[in-house]
Scaffold this motif. Structure first.
Motif, PDB file in Angstrom:
ATOM      1  N   ARG A 189       0.841  -1.180   0.000  1.00  0.00           N
ATOM      2  CA  ARG A 189       0.000   0.000   0.000  1.00  0.00           C
ATOM      3  C   ARG A 189       0.887   1.246   0.000  1.00  0.00           C
ATOM      4  O   ARG A 189       2.025   1.213   0.468  1.00  0.00           O
ATOM      5  CB  ARG A 189      -0.911   0.029   1.230  1.00  0.00           C
ATOM      6  CG  ARG A 189      -2.052  -0.978   1.177  1.00  0.00           C
ATOM      7  CD  ARG A 189      -3.069  -0.607   0.114  1.00  0.00           C
ATOM      8  NE  ARG A 189      -4.261  -1.436   0.146  1.00  0.00           N
ATOM      9  CZ  ARG A 189      -4.394  -2.591  -0.501  1.00  0.00           C
ATOM     10  NH1 ARG A 189      -3.368  -3.081  -1.203  1.00  0.00           N
ATOM     11  NH2 ARG A 189      -5.529  -3.266  -0.437  1.00  0.00           N
ATOM     12  N   THR A 190       0.331   2.339  -0.538  1.00  0.00           N
ATOM     13  CA  THR A 190       1.025   3.620  -0.518  1.00  0.00           C
ATOM     14  C   THR A 190       0.238   4.587   0.351  1.00  0.00           C
ATOM     15  O   THR A 190      -0.984   4.695   0.207  1.00  0.00           O
ATOM     16  CB  THR A 190       1.183   4.185  -1.943  1.00  0.00           C
ATOM     17  OG1 THR A 190       2.049   3.316  -2.692  1.00  0.00           O
ATOM     18  CG2 THR A 190       1.806   5.579  -1.920  1.00  0.00           C
ATOM     19  N   PHE A 191       0.930   5.280   1.253  1.00  0.00           N
ATOM     20  CA  PHE A 191       0.287   6.143   2.234  1.00  0.00           C
ATOM     21  C   PHE A 191       0.731   7.594   2.046  1.00  0.00           C
ATOM     22  O   PHE A 191       1.916   7.869   1.887  1.00  0.00           O
ATOM     23  CB  PHE A 191       0.643   5.688   3.652  1.00  0.00           C
ATOM     24  CG  PHE A 191       0.269   4.269   3.948  1.00  0.00           C
ATOM     25  CD1 PHE A 191      -1.026   3.945   4.312  1.00  0.00           C
ATOM     26  CD2 PHE A 191       1.209   3.252   3.852  1.00  0.00           C
ATOM     27  CE1 PHE A 191      -1.383   2.631   4.587  1.00  0.00           C
ATOM     28  CE2 PHE A 191       0.869   1.939   4.120  1.00  0.00           C
ATOM     29  CZ  PHE A 191      -0.432   1.622   4.491  1.00  0.00           C
ATOM     30  N   ARG A 192      -0.230   8.492   2.063  1.00  0.00           N
ATOM     31  CA  ARG A 192       0.054   9.921   1.985  1.00  0.00           C
ATOM     32  C   ARG A 192       0.349  10.455   3.383  1.00  0.00           C
ATOM     33  O   ARG A 192      -0.404  10.185   4.333  1.00  0.00           O
ATOM     34  CB  ARG A 192      -1.136  10.665   1.381  1.00  0.00           C
ATOM     35  CG  ARG A 192      -1.365  10.355  -0.064  1.00  0.00           C
ATOM     36  CD  ARG A 192      -2.619  11.021  -0.598  1.00  0.00           C
ATOM     37  NE  ARG A 192      -2.717  12.435  -0.208  1.00  0.00           N
ATOM     38  CZ  ARG A 192      -3.409  13.334  -0.891  1.00  0.00           C
ATOM     39  NH1 ARG A 192      -4.056  12.976  -1.992  1.00  0.00           N
ATOM     40  NH2 ARG A 192      -3.472  14.580  -0.482  1.00  0.00           N
ATOM     41  N   PHE A 193       1.419  11.232   3.497  1.00  0.00           N
ATOM     42  CA  PHE A 193       1.781  11.756   4.812  1.00  0.00           C
ATOM     43  C   PHE A 193       0.721  12.711   5.358  1.00  0.00           C
ATOM     44  O   PHE A 193       0.538  12.809   6.576  1.00  0.00           O
ATOM     45  CB  PHE A 193       3.142  12.464   4.743  1.00  0.00           C
ATOM     46  CG  PHE A 193       4.303  11.522   4.838  1.00  0.00           C
ATOM     47  CD1 PHE A 193       4.843  11.181   6.072  1.00  0.00           C
ATOM     48  CD2 PHE A 193       4.859  10.963   3.697  1.00  0.00           C
ATOM     49  CE1 PHE A 193       5.923  10.308   6.167  1.00  0.00           C
ATOM     50  CE2 PHE A 193       5.928  10.093   3.775  1.00  0.00           C
ATOM     51  CZ  PHE A 193       6.462   9.756   5.016  1.00  0.00           C
ATOM     52  N   ASP A 194       0.015  13.417   4.469  1.00  0.00           N
ATOM     53  CA  ASP A 194      -0.981  14.358   4.972  1.00  0.00           C
ATOM     54  C   ASP A 194      -2.231  13.665   5.501  1.00  0.00           C
ATOM     55  O   ASP A 194      -3.119  14.330   6.060  1.00  0.00           O
ATOM     56  CB  ASP A 194      -1.348  15.386   3.894  1.00  0.00           C
ATOM     57  CG  ASP A 194      -1.927  14.742   2.635  1.00  0.00           C
ATOM     58  OD1 ASP A 194      -1.917  13.495   2.536  1.00  0.00           O
ATOM     59  OD2 ASP A 194      -2.375  15.482   1.749  1.00  0.00           O
ATOM     60  N   ARG A 195      -2.311  12.347   5.350  1.00  0.00           N
ATOM     61  CA  ARG A 195      -3.437  11.602   5.907  1.00  0.00           C
ATOM     62  C   ARG A 195      -3.038  10.786   7.133  1.00  0.00           C
ATOM     63  O   ARG A 195      -3.861  10.061   7.692  1.00  0.00           O
ATOM     64  CB  ARG A 195      -4.035  10.670   4.848  1.00  0.00           C
ATOM     65  CG  ARG A 195      -4.713  11.405   3.698  1.00  0.00           C
ATOM     66  CD  ARG A 195      -5.256  10.428   2.689  1.00  0.00           C
ATOM     67  NE  ARG A 195      -5.921  11.122   1.585  1.00  0.00           N
ATOM     68  CZ  ARG A 195      -6.330  10.529   0.475  1.00  0.00           C
ATOM     69  NH1 ARG A 195      -6.161   9.210   0.332  1.00  0.00           N
ATOM     70  NH2 ARG A 195      -6.911  11.223  -0.484  1.00  0.00           N
ATOM     71  N   ILE A 196      -1.785  10.890   7.507  1.00  0.00           N
ATOM     72  CA  ILE A 196      -1.313  10.164   8.690  1.00  0.00           C
ATOM     73  C   ILE A 196      -1.604  11.005   9.929  1.00  0.00           C
ATOM     74  O   ILE A 196      -1.111  12.126  10.063  1.00  0.00           O
ATOM     75  CB  ILE A 196       0.192   9.862   8.594  1.00  0.00           C
ATOM     76  CG1 ILE A 196       0.462   8.912   7.418  1.00  0.00           C
ATOM     77  CG2 ILE A 196       0.698   9.240   9.895  1.00  0.00           C
ATOM     78  CD1 ILE A 196       1.929   8.634   7.176  1.00  0.00           C
ATOM     79  N   GLU A 197      -2.415  10.481  10.815  1.00  0.00           N
ATOM     80  CA  GLU A 197      -2.788  11.212  12.020  1.00  0.00           C
ATOM     81  C   GLU A 197      -1.807  10.977  13.156  1.00  0.00           C
ATOM     82  O   GLU A 197      -1.655  11.812  14.042  1.00  0.00           O
ATOM     83  CB  GLU A 197      -4.203  10.796  12.445  1.00  0.00           C
ATOM     84  CG  GLU A 197      -5.243  11.127  11.359  1.00  0.00           C
ATOM     85  CD  GLU A 197      -6.615  10.593  11.689  1.00  0.00           C
ATOM     86  OE1 GLU A 197      -6.712   9.575  12.425  1.00  0.00           O
ATOM     87  OE2 GLU A 197      -7.606  11.195  11.220  1.00  0.00           O
ATOM     88  N   LYS A 198      -1.133   9.846  13.117  1.00  0.00           N
ATOM     89  CA  LYS A 198      -0.145   9.534  14.139  1.00  0.00           C
ATOM     90  C   LYS A 198       0.832   8.530  13.553  1.00  0.00           C
ATOM     91  O   LYS A 198       0.424   7.616  12.833  1.00  0.00           O
ATOM     92  CB  LYS A 198      -0.832   8.952  15.386  1.00  0.00           C
ATOM     93  CG  LYS A 198       0.108   8.650  16.537  1.00  0.00           C
ATOM     94  CD  LYS A 198      -0.678   8.091  17.725  1.00  0.00           C
ATOM     95  CE  LYS A 198       0.246   7.734  18.878  1.00  0.00           C
ATOM     96  NZ  LYS A 198      -0.504   7.164  20.029  1.00  0.00           N
ATOM     97  N   LEU A 199       2.110   8.689  13.869  1.00  0.00           N
ATOM     98  CA  LEU A 199       3.129   7.774  13.345  1.00  0.00           C
ATOM     99  C   LEU A 199       4.162   7.501  14.424  1.00  0.00           C
ATOM    100  O   LEU A 199       4.630   8.425  15.094  1.00  0.00           O
ATOM    101  CB  LEU A 199       3.800   8.367  12.099  1.00  0.00           C
ATOM    102  CG  LEU A 199       4.844   7.501  11.384  1.00  0.00           C
ATOM    103  CD1 LEU A 199       4.825   7.763   9.873  1.00  0.00           C
ATOM    104  CD2 LEU A 199       6.261   7.754  11.926  1.00  0.00           C
TER     105      LEU A 199
END
Length: 226
Positions: A189-199
């Motif tokens: 999967r590819t994840f957008r950083f602007d949709r990451i709420e917590k990392l």
């Protein structure tokens, strides 16, 4: 390719390999095998510690160091473009690293005042989006093969908790993203950083797995985003 450049490249190839066959060098240099044999003989006659023979392979004995780096004008231009791009990615750590790399390469060039990397007429007009701080965390996780846990909001606004194996970063016109093996989806999967709420980067090292690694990812069709 000029012979001097080819000889340098042959030495550089030999430095990275224990033993290399003449046929491999011929393919990489895009010349005939007989040309490689003549080049090797020339290097040996010049006193370089190369062992081996035609049909078996060649070995450059440890301890030999190449002189100052030598680049063609095209190679210097390529470095200038690449460094300019990295400096404008919006990642402060990478920008600093690119500036330091430029200084090191410049210092290693013969007659460095004749061609300055900083003065090369190439610039990178990069997106305005600065890299979020979490980009550097993911870069480090990729380097150390550490599991990353994220709270992610997909394109439909649905939130989920993910445990992923980060593989590669993307800096695109839409912003920063990273691709990974997602344990929840059991797929890439590819994840957008602007949709990451917590990392959070965990201390768990993921083992090499041919089916879940970068090579397998690159061999697939463009992976689905979340």
């Amino acid at each position: 390719m000029r012979r001097a450049e080819r000889l340098f490249r042959i030495l550089n190839e030999m430095r990275t390999r224990d033993v290399i066959r003449g046929s491999e060098l011929a393919e990489r240099m895009e010349v005939s095998l007989s040309t490689i044999y003549r080049d090797i003989a020339h290097l040996q006659a010049s006193g370089l510690p190369i062992e081996g023979e035609a049909g078996i392979g060649y070995l450059l004995r440890p301890g030999f160091e190449l002189p100052n780096m030598t680049f063609t004008h095209d190679q210097v231009d390529a470095l200038a473009i690449g460094l300019a791009f990295v400096e404008r990615t919006g990642d402060p750590m990478l920008a600093t690293a690119a500036q330091e790399a430029r200084a090191k390469i410049q210092a290693g060039l013969p007659n460095p005042e004749d061609r300055k990397l900083a003065d090369a007429p190439f610039y990178s007009l990069q997106i305005q989006n600065s890299a979020p701080p979490t980009v550097s965390l993911v870069r480090e996780a990729i380097r150390q093969r550490l599991i990353v846990e994220i709270d992610y909001r997909d394109g439909e606004g649905q939130s989920s908790e993910r445990s992923v194996r980060p593989l590669v970063l993307w800096n695109l016109t839409d912003g920063w993203m990273f691709s990974a093996w997602c344990e929840l989806r059991r797929d890439f999967r590819t994840f957008r950083f602007d949709r990451i709420e917590k990392l959070a980067v965990t201390g768990t090292v993921f083992e090499d797995d041919d089916t879940k690694g970068l090579r397998a990812f690159l061999a697939t069709e463009p992976c689905e985003g979340d």
